[in-house]
Design a protein around this motif. Structure first.
Motif, PDB file in Angstrom:
ATOM      1  N   LEU A  96       0.835  -1.207   0.000  1.00  0.00           N
ATOM      2  CA  LEU A  96       0.000   0.000   0.000  1.00  0.00           C
ATOM      3  C   LEU A  96       0.870   1.258   0.000  1.00  0.00           C
ATOM      4  N   ASN A  97       1.974   1.207   0.736  1.00  0.00           N
ATOM      5  CA  ASN A  97       2.903   2.346   0.732  1.00  0.00           C
ATOM      6  C   ASN A  97       3.525   2.545  -0.648  1.00  0.00           C
ATOM      7  N   ALA A  98       3.782   1.434  -1.349  1.00  0.00           N
ATOM      8  CA  ALA A  98       4.336   1.542  -2.704  1.00  0.00           C
ATOM      9  C   ALA A  98       3.349   2.270  -3.620  1.00  0.00           C
ATOM     10  N   LEU A  99       2.058   1.949  -3.497  1.00  0.00           N
ATOM     11  CA  LEU A  99       1.056   2.650  -4.298  1.00  0.00           C
ATOM     12  C   LEU A  99       0.961   4.124  -3.898  1.00  0.00           C
ATOM     13  N   LYS A 100       1.126   4.405  -2.609  1.00  0.00           N
ATOM     14  CA  LYS A 100       1.039   5.797  -2.137  1.00  0.00           C
ATOM     15  C   LYS A 100       2.226   6.638  -2.590  1.00  0.00           C
ATOM     16  N   PHE A 101       3.416   6.063  -2.463  1.00  0.00           N
ATOM     17  CA  PHE A 101       4.619   6.899  -2.541  1.00  0.00           C
ATOM     18  C   PHE A 101       5.466   6.703  -3.801  1.00  0.00           C
ATOM     19  N   THR A 102       5.219   5.643  -4.574  1.00  0.00           N
ATOM     20  CA  THR A 102       6.086   5.423  -5.741  1.00  0.00           C
ATOM     21  C   THR A 102       5.337   5.525  -7.066  1.00  0.00           C
ATOM     22  N   THR A 103       4.036   5.812  -7.012  1.00  0.00           N
ATOM     23  CA  THR A 103       3.296   6.028  -8.258  1.00  0.00           C
ATOM     24  C   THR A 103       3.448   7.482  -8.690  1.00  0.00           C
ATOM     25  N   LYS A 104       3.048   7.755  -9.917  1.00  0.00           N
ATOM     26  CA  LYS A 104       3.264   9.075 -10.518  1.00  0.00           C
ATOM     27  C   LYS A 104       2.013   9.953 -10.491  1.00  0.00           C
ATOM     28  N   HIS A 105       0.825   9.329 -10.592  1.00  0.00           N
ATOM     29  CA  HIS A 105      -0.397  10.104 -10.836  1.00  0.00           C
ATOM     30  C   HIS A 105      -1.402  10.079  -9.689  1.00  0.00           C
ATOM     31  N   LEU A 106      -1.076   9.453  -8.556  1.00  0.00           N
ATOM     32  CA  LEU A 106      -2.061   9.332  -7.476  1.00  0.00           C
ATOM     33  C   LEU A 106      -2.615  10.687  -7.058  1.00  0.00           C
ATOM     34  N   ASN A 107      -1.757  11.693  -6.973  1.00  0.00           N
ATOM     35  CA  ASN A 107      -2.199  13.008  -6.472  1.00  0.00           C
ATOM     36  C   ASN A 107      -2.661  13.956  -7.569  1.00  0.00           C
ATOM     37  N   ASP A 108      -2.843  13.422  -8.789  1.00  0.00           N
ATOM     38  CA  ASP A 108      -3.408  14.254  -9.862  1.00  0.00           C
ATOM     39  C   ASP A 108      -4.845  14.639  -9.524  1.00  0.00           C
ATOM     40  N   GLU A 109      -5.267  15.785 -10.030  1.00  0.00           N
ATOM     41  CA  GLU A 109      -6.653  16.217  -9.802  1.00  0.00           C
ATOM     42  C   GLU A 109      -7.656  15.248 -10.404  1.00  0.00           C
ATOM     43  N   SER A 110      -7.233  14.527 -11.433  1.00  0.00           N
ATOM     44  CA  SER A 110      -8.139  13.602 -12.117  1.00  0.00           C
ATOM     45  C   SER A 110      -8.374  12.305 -11.335  1.00  0.00           C
ATOM     46  N   THR A 111      -7.590  12.083 -10.272  1.00  0.00           N
ATOM     47  CA  THR A 111      -7.780  10.879  -9.453  1.00  0.00           C
ATOM     48  C   THR A 111      -9.042  11.030  -8.612  1.00  0.00           C
ATOM     49  N   PRO A 112     -10.001  10.108  -8.726  1.00  0.00           N
ATOM     50  CA  PRO A 112     -11.232  10.202  -7.924  1.00  0.00           C
ATOM     51  C   PRO A 112     -10.912  10.273  -6.427  1.00  0.00           C
ATOM     52  N   LYS A 113     -11.691  11.070  -5.739  1.00  0.00           N
ATOM     53  CA  LYS A 113     -11.445  11.276  -4.303  1.00  0.00           C
ATOM     54  C   LYS A 113     -11.571   9.979  -3.503  1.00  0.00           C
ATOM     55  N   ASN A 114     -12.496   9.118  -3.918  1.00  0.00           N
ATOM     56  CA  ASN A 114     -12.683   7.881  -3.150  1.00  0.00           C
ATOM     57  C   ASN A 114     -11.469   6.960  -3.274  1.00  0.00           C
ATOM     58  N   ILE A 115     -10.799   6.998  -4.449  1.00  0.00           N
ATOM     59  CA  ILE A 115      -9.580   6.193  -4.624  1.00  0.00           C
ATOM     60  C   ILE A 115      -8.477   6.745  -3.731  1.00  0.00           C
ATOM     61  N   ARG A 116      -8.329   8.063  -3.742  1.00  0.00           N
ATOM     62  CA  ARG A 116      -7.302   8.695  -2.914  1.00  0.00           C
ATOM     63  C   ARG A 116      -7.547   8.411  -1.434  1.00  0.00           C
ATOM     64  N   ALA A 117      -8.827   8.469  -1.051  1.00  0.00           N
ATOM     65  CA  ALA A 117      -9.187   8.240   0.363  1.00  0.00           C
ATOM     66  C   ALA A 117      -8.856   6.810   0.787  1.00  0.00           C
ATOM     67  N   MET A 118      -8.998   5.846  -0.126  1.00  0.00           N
ATOM     68  CA  MET A 118      -8.680   4.451   0.218  1.00  0.00           C
ATOM     69  C   MET A 118      -7.225   4.251   0.553  1.00  0.00           C
ATOM     70  N   LEU A 119      -6.351   5.144   0.052  1.00  0.00           N
ATOM     71  CA  LEU A 119      -4.914   5.002   0.287  1.00  0.00           C
ATOM     72  C   LEU A 119      -4.402   5.957   1.350  1.00  0.00           C
ATOM     73  N   GLN A 120      -5.316   6.642   2.030  1.00  0.00           N
ATOM     74  CA  GLN A 120      -4.859   7.551   3.096  1.00  0.00           C
ATOM     75  C   GLN A 120      -4.389   6.753   4.290  1.00  0.00           C
TER      76      GLN A 120
END
Length: 323
Positions: free
Chosen positions: A299-323
């Motif tokens: 889960l940390n790898a998805l949070k910290f090593t991806t490129k587009h997670l924090n893009d505005e186009s990322t749905p809020k619910n997806i971002r919230a699942m990785l908080q």
């Protein structure tokens, strides 16, 4: 072939669903040449992981040498301990270059027209398994490396000592092994939090860039299909129960995360966008349904090593699942 890869008749939410036997897939005659080439790299992977796992570092000796700059015995002791460690670090780095070439060979085989990614997986299960094994190794290596701060401390001391040229008659033969150019490249490699994953991400991006006549979708569909394969095997008891070892479940999780990260780097819109061919919500849910100790690093790898997670186009619910 049917025993190795079973294509389910149902298509849920338009995501491909397969069962790929990661434990038993064997190369066909058509796969043999590439399989042998990649296997010659993969057969060294466990030794690399063992070497990294047993890496102890020279922290105390380096501290003693720095605190007592005029004590030549302490300087020599630290230097003599650091030199073999640097040789070991070079071995890890050199392996990353071999792994990069192996990945490119697999991408050529698994993306070339006229076959679709699904057809490649059906006909070349052993190569798909090797692709998965590279990703599995990569995430294991990076998980270990993140727990060993001594690596960068040792290498920094080595570079400072070489550049100050204050080691008088100490053994300088190591510069034949690790010259300045090699040291620069190793320094960039180990400065990354996840160096092996960065190597594979760059290799995949370069593969797409260098093969301009190959549609981007051939590569991204290969990655998204692999992610779907892993997700379905993890969430479907009738398939996960076929594995003879629980380690295969963790293998699937690592592979799923690895292909998501590669997809996120290669696809212009990334893996988290609504248009992504990867069911990110489903993939994250599958991870969160596992014991926390098994998936925290993933889960940390998805949070910290991806490129587009924090893009505005990322749905809020997806971002919230990785908080």
């Amino acid at each position: 072939m049917g025993n190795l890869l079973k294509v389910l008749t149902r298509e849920i939410e338009n995501y491909p669903h397969f069962f790929l036997d990661f434990e038993n897939a064997q190369p066909t005659e058509g796969e043999r040449e590439v399989w042998n080439q990649v296997n010659s790299v993969l057969q060294d992977s466990e030794n690399i992981l063992f070497g990294l796992h047993s890496y102890k570092g020279a922290g105390q000796e380096i501290r003693d040498a720095i605190q007592n700059p005029n004590d030549l015995m302490l300087q020599e002791r630290a230097w003599n301990l650091v030199c073999p460690l640097v040789i070991k670090l070079k071995k890890f780095y050199s392996f990353s270059l071999r792994l990069e070439e192996a990945l490119k060979s697999l991408l050529v085989s698994l993306t070339c027209p006229p076959l679709t990614p699904t057809q490649h997986l059906e006909r070349e299960q052993a190569l798909a398994k090797q692709f998965a094994e590279i990703l599995h190794f990569t995430l294991r290596f990076d998980e270990l490396k993140m727990r060993i701060p001594a690596i960068q401390n040792d290498f920094s001391y080595y570079r400072r000592t070489i550049s100050r040229n204050r080691i008088n008659n100490m053994n300088l033969d190591i510069e034949n092994e690790v010259n300045n150019e090699m040291a620069n490249r190793m320094s960039l490699f180990y400065a990354e939090a996840t160096p092996m994953l960065k190597t594979l991400s760059n290799a995949t991006t370069n593969f797409v860039t260098e093969n301009k006549t190959l549609p981007l979708e051939n590569t991204t569909d290969c990655l998204s299909t692999m992610a779907s394969v892993c997700k379905v095997m993890l969430e479907t008891p009738e398939y996960s129960s076929r594995f003879s070892s629980e380690d295969t479940l963790l293998f699937c999780m690592r592979v799923m995360v690895g292909v998501i990260i590669l997809y996120d780097y290669v696809h212009p819109n990334g893996a988290f966008n609504k248009s992504s061919k990867i069911d990110m919500k489903g993939c994250i849910k599958v991870l969160k349904d596992q014991p926390a100790d098994n998936v925290e690093g993933l889960l940390n790898a998805l949070k910290f090593t991806t490129k587009h997670l924090n893009d505005e186009s990322t749905p809020k619910n997806i971002r919230a699942m990785l908080q």
